[in-house]
Structure formats: C-alpha cells, structure tokens
Design an enzyme around this catalytic site. Sequence first.
Site, PDB file in Angstrom:
ATOM      1  N   GLY A  65      -8.675  -3.492  -7.592  1.00  0.00           N
ATOM      2  CA  GLY A  65      -8.764  -2.062  -7.302  1.00  0.00           C
ATOM      3  C   GLY A  65      -9.216  -1.842  -5.878  1.00  0.00           C
ATOM      4  CB  CYS A  66     -11.075   0.976  -4.369  1.00  0.00           C
ATOM      5  SG  CYS A  66     -11.874   1.415  -2.820  1.00  0.00           S
ATOM      6  CG  PHE A  67     -10.363  -3.098   0.103  1.00  0.00           C
ATOM      7  CD1 PHE A  67     -10.931  -1.943   0.583  1.00  0.00           C
ATOM      8  CD2 PHE A  67      -9.222  -3.577   0.725  1.00  0.00           C
ATOM      9  CE1 PHE A  67     -10.393  -1.262   1.663  1.00  0.00           C
ATOM     10  CE2 PHE A  67      -8.676  -2.906   1.817  1.00  0.00           C
ATOM     11  CZ  PHE A  67      -9.263  -1.748   2.278  1.00  0.00           C
TER      12      PHE A  67
END
Length: 156
Positions: free
Chosen positions: A9-11
């Site tokens: 997902g969002c890093f």
Amino acid sequence: MEKATFGAGCFWGVEELFRQLPGVKDTAVGYMGGEKDNPTYEEVCSDRTGHAEVVQISFDPNEVKYSELLHVFWENHNPTTKNRQGPDIGSQYRSAVFTHSPHQEEVARQVKEELQKSGKYKSPIVTEITPAAPFYRAEEYHQRYLHKRGMGSCHL
C-alpha cells in the site's frame, strides 16, 4: 547487509514500520515492478506505469531474519485484497514481495503458504512474489515522510 523490498500500500506507513525494527539499517521508498524507467510519483499514481509503491530495506541478517521481515510485512497490511489497501485503490498499492535471491523467493513462498494454511485469513492471500526489478527511488519529499512530520503511522 541484505536488501528486502515490499509493497503493502502507501509506502509512507510501511517505511516507518520497518524503519523502527532492530536490524534494519536503512529504508528508502520508491517504485518497482513496472514498465517505465524513472517514473515520477504522479506517473505511478496514474496507475499506468505498472509500478508498485515499495519500501526497500537494508538489513543485517545477523540481527533480523528475512522470515521475520516477511511476518511483519504480512501482519501489517491486508494481503487478501487485490490492488487495494484501505482507501487506496490501484495496482500501485498491490501487495508484493520483490525477492533479491533464490533463497528469499523460497522463504517468501514458504511463509505465504504457512500463513494461508493457518486459517488467519478467510480469503486467499493475493500477494505477488516476483524477482526484484530495478528500484526507482521516490522523490526526496517522500523519504521518511511520516518521521519528518512527527507522525508514527498512517493507515495501512
């Protein structure tokens, strides 16, 4: 030192999670697994490059085992949703393990199979396990994004 690369997902949140683990010496966020060389954040977010948002980790295998990193990876996101983590939708948010050696691939497949058989997840684990491709470091403002803002986490 060894490398490990994960997409979950969002890093931003993923990086902060791994950055705090004993044995992890460095982290960098970036893009991997797509067709475009040197993509920008905006291009990756368009969902047209094929890249995943990833965290590349440098770790000391004498201090933390690769299998331990895998367990942290799988325990901190939903590996049963294809191309989605929470409100983030698109192939750039896919669950992915990019392996840097045949040993890493073997261990990743073994841990994934064990987790699937454990019954922890009601749906199949859809995490892709593929050899690491070129890593494109994200723009500097993304590096340690949450840390710079005094935040310990965001949704994963």
